[in-house]
Design an enzyme around this catalytic site. Structure first.
Site, PDB file in Angstrom:
ATOM      1  N   CYS A   1       0.851  -1.187   0.000  1.00 21.03           N
ATOM      2  CA  CYS A   1       0.000   0.000   0.000  1.00 21.03           C
ATOM      3  C   CYS A   1       0.889   1.241   0.000  1.00 21.03           C
ATOM      4  CB  CYS A   1      -0.937   0.088   1.189  1.00 21.03           C
ATOM      5  SG  CYS A   1      -2.055  -1.287   1.328  1.00 21.03           S
TER       6      CYS A   1
ATOM      7  N   ARG B   1       3.665  -0.195  -5.017  1.00 18.47           N
ATOM      8  CA  ARG B   1       3.492  -0.745  -3.667  1.00 18.47           C
ATOM      9  C   ARG B   1       2.188  -1.542  -3.522  1.00 18.47           C
ATOM     10  NH1 ARG B   1       6.805   1.720   0.106  1.00 18.47           N
ATOM     11  NH2 ARG B   1       5.407   1.006   1.718  1.00 18.47           N
TER      12      ARG B   1
ATOM     13  N   TRP C   1      -2.859  -2.641  -1.598  1.00 18.61           N
ATOM     14  CA  TRP C   1      -2.558  -4.058  -1.792  1.00 18.61           C
ATOM     15  C   TRP C   1      -3.341  -4.761  -0.689  1.00 18.61           C
ATOM     16  CZ3 TRP C   1      -0.440  -8.217   0.844  1.00 18.61           C
ATOM     17  CH2 TRP C   1      -0.042  -9.315   0.051  1.00 18.61           C
TER      18      TRP C   1
ATOM     19  N   ASN D   1      -1.427   2.221   5.725  1.00 23.35           N
ATOM     20  CA  ASN D   1      -0.619   1.110   5.223  1.00 23.35           C
ATOM     21  C   ASN D   1      -0.194   0.285   6.427  1.00 23.35           C
ATOM     22  OD1 ASN D   1       1.292  -0.561   3.989  1.00 23.35           O
ATOM     23  ND2 ASN D   1       2.896   0.986   4.140  1.00 23.35           N
ATOM     24  N   GLY D   2      -0.458  -1.010   6.408  1.00 18.69           N
ATOM     25  CA  GLY D   2      -0.073  -1.863   7.536  1.00 18.69           C
ATOM     26  C   GLY D   2      -1.227  -2.764   7.921  1.00 18.69           C
TER      27      GLY D   2
ATOM     28  N   GLU E   1      16.938 -17.488  -9.114  1.00 17.87           N
ATOM     29  CA  GLU E   1      16.489 -16.139  -9.494  1.00 17.87           C
ATOM     30  C   GLU E   1      15.840 -16.150 -10.887  1.00 17.87           C
ATOM     31  OE1 GLU E   1      15.962 -13.571  -7.953  1.00 17.87           O
ATOM     32  OE2 GLU E   1      16.021 -11.902  -9.339  1.00 17.87           O
TER      33      GLU E   1
ATOM     34  N   LYS F   1      12.008 -14.932 -11.539  1.00 16.26           N
ATOM     35  CA  LYS F   1      11.641 -13.858 -12.470  1.00 16.26           C
ATOM     36  C   LYS F   1      10.505 -14.319 -13.390  1.00 16.26           C
ATOM     37  CE  LYS F   1      12.993 -10.930 -10.977  1.00 16.26           C
ATOM     38  NZ  LYS F   1      13.785 -10.852  -9.801  1.00 16.26           N
TER      39      LYS F   1
ATOM     40  N   GLU G   1       7.135 -14.599 -11.370  1.00  9.43           N
ATOM     41  CA  GLU G   1       6.460 -13.393 -10.907  1.00  9.43           C
ATOM     42  C   GLU G   1       5.912 -12.517 -12.022  1.00  9.43           C
ATOM     43  OE1 GLU G   1      10.509 -11.043  -9.438  1.00  9.43           O
ATOM     44  OE2 GLU G   1       8.662 -10.703  -8.372  1.00  9.43           O
TER      45      GLU G   1
ATOM     46  N   HIS H   1      18.001 -36.573  -7.971  1.00  9.96           N
ATOM     47  CA  HIS H   1      17.339 -36.947  -6.717  1.00  9.96           C
ATOM     48  C   HIS H   1      15.835 -36.692  -6.772  1.00  9.96           C
ATOM     49  CE1 HIS H   1      21.201 -37.719  -4.904  1.00  9.96           C
ATOM     50  NE2 HIS H   1      21.624 -36.604  -5.495  1.00  9.96           N
TER      51      HIS H   1
ATOM     52  N   LYS I   1       5.652  -4.104  -4.438  1.00 12.07           N
ATOM     53  CA  LYS I   1       7.107  -3.927  -4.409  1.00 12.07           C
ATOM     54  C   LYS I   1       7.689  -4.149  -3.015  1.00 12.07           C
ATOM     55  CE  LYS I   1      11.045  -2.603  -6.255  1.00 12.07           C
ATOM     56  NZ  LYS I   1      11.703  -3.645  -7.045  1.00 12.07           N
TER      57      LYS I   1
END
Ligand code: M6R
Length: 624
Positions: free
Chosen positions: A2, A27, A76, A102-103, A498, A502, A505, A521, A619
C-alpha cells in the site's frame, strides 16, 4: 505494501495526490482513492477498484474545487477483497473524517466489536475503517460536535483525538487523516510502516516513500516508529505518541524524479535491466581500494579490525535479496569464512542462536521488508552486529542496523527486482573482498586481481546487455511453454533460483530453479519432450558436472538453452546458447543473471502480462 500520500498547500491538491499515487503504485495496485477538503471544510472523496489511471479519469470528470489538503491511497489488499468499498480513504459515521493506512491493525476485531456495540456502522471489511471510527469516538469523548466546534479549537481537538486513537492501535501502521472541520492540518503517524514528510515552500507532503513527491521537494524528514506529525502548509510539528514535541532533522535526497521515470523504455523493468552496469559501478565507487584497508570506516564505521573480529557471516533476506544472500554465502565460503544464508521469514529460531561474533548481513532493496526487519531485531537481541545492505536512504533497516552499506542503484520501480539485485551482489562482492583481504586470505597480488576483475564487471554487463535481441528471440521461441527449469551449481545455483523467480512473478507460469546436482534426486522426473531447461554453465570448477547434467536432461527430452562463455560453449552440448563475456568463475553471477532477466521479460511481454505490476504482488512487503 500500500502507498499513502498526503498534501497541504495552495497548489492543486488532487493532482498532486494522484501524481504521487501513480509513483507509489508499485506498492500495491488493486484499488485506490483520494479525499481532499477545501477551506470551508467541504470534503471531496473518490475511490475506484482498479488502477490510479481510472481514479485520475474519475476525478477529471468531476474535479474537486478549491481543495487545499488531502490524502490518497493505493492498496494491496490484506483485509477484505479488492473492491471500491474496501478502497481507502475510509470514513467515520459522520463522513467528515477520513483515513488512509498502510499496515495491519492486529486488534481491529476487538476494536470493531466495541465500536459496533457503541452503534457505529461499517461500510467495508477492512481493518483500516476501524481507525476512522476510533478517532470519531475520541472526538466524541472530547465533547466535539463537528458542526458546532469553534474554528480555533478544531486543530487541538483533532490532534488530541487522533493521538488517543493511535495509542489504541496494535500492529503496524503508516496513517494519515483529514477532518473536514479542520482543513488547515493533516495528521500522520507511524508504527512499523514507512512514512516520510516532504518539506516544500508554503506546502508540505506526506508519503510512504520519497518517490511520491521528489519532483516537488528533495528535503525530507523520516518519521520513526512511535512518532506522529501535524502537517500544515507553513510548517510541520513532530510529536511522540504521548503528545510530547520532538525535534527532527531533515535530509536532502540525491535522487531526482526523472530517475524514476521510464526514459523511453516500454517498462521500468527493461529500463532497470539496462541500468545495471551503472548500478554496479555506483555501488563499488570509492569503496574497493585498497581491499582489506579501512575504506569503509569513514562511511559506516566498519574497520578492518572489526572485519577480522567476526567469526561468521549470516545473510538474511527475502525473495531476490535472499538469492543475493545465497551468492554471498557461496562467496564467503569460497574464502573459507563460515557463512550462512536464510530467508528472513524462517529465521526466528536461528536468530536466537546468533552470538556476538556473528555479522548479520540483512539485504533489502527497500529496507522496509517486514520479515527482514523482524529477523534483524531478533538477531540484535541475541547479540549479533547487523550490517544493512540496502538501496533506500533513511529506510527503517538503516536506522536499526549497526552498519549501513548502501547500494547506489537509484529508485527501482518495477516490482520484479533486477538492478537492485546487481547492486546487492556488487556490495556483497565488495564486502567479501574486504573480509578476505583483511584476514590475509587474499594475498596482496590476489587482492589486486580480485579488485581489478570486479571493476571490469560494469563493462562486461554492457557487453551482455548488447545481446538483448538474441535473447529475446530465444524467449519468444519458448513463450508458450507452461513449465521452465533452471539449473546451475555453486555461485550460480542462486542464479538458477532467481531465473525461475523472475519467470514466475512476471509471467505467472510454473518455473523451478534447482542445484543441478539435485536433478537425479527427483526433479529430473518432471522433464518431458520439449521442456525448456536453462543451464548456467560457465568455465571453471563446475563445468564438467554441468556438462553432464545437460546431457542427462537432453537424453530425457529437455530443450536446453546453455548460458556459457566462449570456452565452456565448446564443452556443453545444447540446442541454443547465450554466450557471456569471460570473467573469473567467481564473478559470473553478475553476468549470468542478466540473460535470465531479459529472457523472463520477453516471455512476459509475449504473454502480454503486466510486467511492472504483476498480479498479486507489491514492491515492498511491509507486512509479515
Ligand atoms: O525490498 P526487499 O529487497 O527487502 O524485497 C525483498 C523481496 O520482496 C523482493 O526481492 C521480491 O522477491 C522481488 N519482487 C523479486 O523480484
Amino acid at each position: 505494501m500500500c502507498g499513502i500520500t498526503g498534501y497541504i498547500g495552495e497548489n492543486k491538491t488532487t493532482d498532486i495526490l494522484i501524481d504521487g499515487l501513480k509513483r507509489l503504485e508499485y506498492r500495491g495496485y488493486d484499488s485506490c482513492g483520494i479525499a481532499a477538503v477545501d477551506a470551508k471544510g467541504s470534503l471531496y472523496l473518490r475511490r475506484v477498484s482498479g488502477r490510479v489511471d481510472a481514479l485520475d479519469k474519475l476525478v477529471a470528470e468531476d474535479p474537486a474545487k478549491g481543495a487545499r489538503a488531502g490524502v490518497g491511497h493505493t492498496r494491496w489488499a490484506t483485509h477484505g477483497a479488492p473492491s471500491e468499498d474496501n478502497a481507502h480513504p475510509h470514513t467515520d459515521c459522520t463522513g467528515k473524517l477520513v483515513v488512509v493506512h498502510n499496515g495491519i491493525i492486529e486488534n481491529y476485531l476487538d476494536l470493531k466489536e466495541k465500536l459496533l456495540a457503541a452503534g457505529h456502522k461499517f461500510k467495508s471489511e477492512t481493518d483500516t475503517e476501524v481507525i476512522a471510527h476510533v478517532i470519531e469516538e475520541k472526538l466524541k469523548a472530547l465533547n466535539v460536535q463537528a458542526a458546532a466546534v469553534r474554528s480555533e479549537m478544531t486543530e487541538p481537538v483533532f490532534f488530541e483525538a487522533f493521538r488517543r486513537a493511535v495509542n489504541d492501535l496494535k500492529g503496524s501502521f503508516a496513517l494519515s487523516a483529514v477532518w473536514a472541520p479542520c482543513p488547515g492540518m493533516v495528521l500522520t503517524a507511524r508504527m512499523h510502516s514507512p512514512l516520510v514528510i516532504g518539506l516544500g515552500k508554503g506546502e508540505n507532503f506526506i508519503a510512504s516513500d520519497v518517490s511520491a513527491f521528489l519532483k516537488h521537494t528533495k528535503r525530507v524528514v523520516f518519521l520513526n516508529d512511535g512518532e506522529m506529525a501535524a502537517v500544515r502548509k507553513d510548517g510541520v510539528d513532530y510529536y511522540d505518541f504521548k503528545g510530547k514535541k520532538t525535534a527532527k532533522d531533515s535530509v536532502t535526497i540525491q535522487w531526482d524524479s526523472t530517475m524514476a521515470e521510464k526514459g523511453g523504455y516500454k517498462h521500468f523493468m527493461l529500463k532497470e535491466i539496462h541500468e545495471q552496469a551503472e548500478a554496479v559501478e555506483n555501488t563499488l565507487r570509492g569503496r574497493l581500494l585498497p581491499l582489506g584497508g579501512d575504506v569503509l570506516k569513514a562511511e559506516m564505521g566498519l574497520t578492518s579490525d572489526d572485519i577480522k573480529g567476526f567469526a561468521s557471516v549470516q545473510f538474511i533476506a527475502c525473495g531476490t535479496a535472499h538469492h543475493a544472500g545465497l551468492v554471498g554465502r557461496a562467496l564467503f565460503e569460497n574464502f573459507g569464512i563460515p557463512s550462512y544464508a536464510d530467508v528472513a521469514s524462517e529465521f526466528t529460531d536461528r536468530a536466537k542462536l546468533m552470538r556476538k561474533g556473528t555479522l548479520v548481513a540483512a539485504i533489502s532493496q527497500s529496507g522496509e521488508t517486514a520479515d527482514t526487519l523482524f529477523a534483524v531485531r531478533e538477531a540484535k537481541a541475541a547479540g549479533a552486529k547487523v550490517i544493512a545492505i540496502t538501496n533506500t536512504v533513511g529506510s527503517t533497516l538503516t536506522r536499526e542496523a549497526d552498519y549501513v552499506l548502501y547500494t547506489h542503484c537509484g529508485p527501482e520501480i518495477g516490482v520484479a527486482s533486477t538492478k537492485a539485485f546487481l547492486g546487492q551482489l556488487a556490495a556483497i562482492y565488495l564486502l567479501a573482498g574486504h573480509f578476505a583481504a583483511a584476514r590475509g586470505i587474499l594475498k596482496a597480488s590476489d587482492a589486486r586481481r580480485y579488485a581489478e576483475d570486479l571493476l571490469k564487471i560494469p563493462r562486461l554487463i554492457e557487453e551482455t546487455l548488447a545481446q538483448e535481441k538474441d535473447i529475446a528471440k530465444v524467449a519468444q521461441h519458448f513463450a508458450s511453454s507452461e513449465h521452465f527449469l533452471f539449473i546451475s551449481r555453486h555461485v550460480n545455483y542462486p542464479i538458477a533460483l532467481e531465473g525461475a523467480l523472475k519467470i514466475k512473478e512476471i509471467s505467472y507460469v510454473h518455473a523451478e530453479g534447482y542445484a543441478a546436482g539435485e536433478m537425479k534426486h527427483g526433479p529430473i522426473a518432471i522433464i518431458y519432450k520439449g521442456m525448456p531447461l536453462l543451464a548456467v554453465a560457465p568455465s571453471g570448477r563446475t563445468l564438467e558436472l554441468m556438462a553432464g547434467n545437460v546431457e542427462e536432461a537432453k537424453a530425457r527430452g529437455a530443450d536446453v538453452v546453455a548460458i556459457v562463455d566462449e570456452d565452456s560453449r565448446k564443452r556443453v552440448k545444447a540446442g541454443r546458447y547465450i554466450t557471456l563475456p569471460k570473467t573469473d568463475e567467481l564473478f559470473t553471477p553478475m553476468l549470468s543473471v542478466i540473460p535470465l532477466q531479459i529472457f523472463a521479460y520477453y516471455v512476459a511481454l509475449a504473454k502480454k502480462c503486466d510486467i511492472d505490476k504483476p498480479r498479486n504482488l507489491a514492491k515492498s512487503v511491509t507486512v509479515r
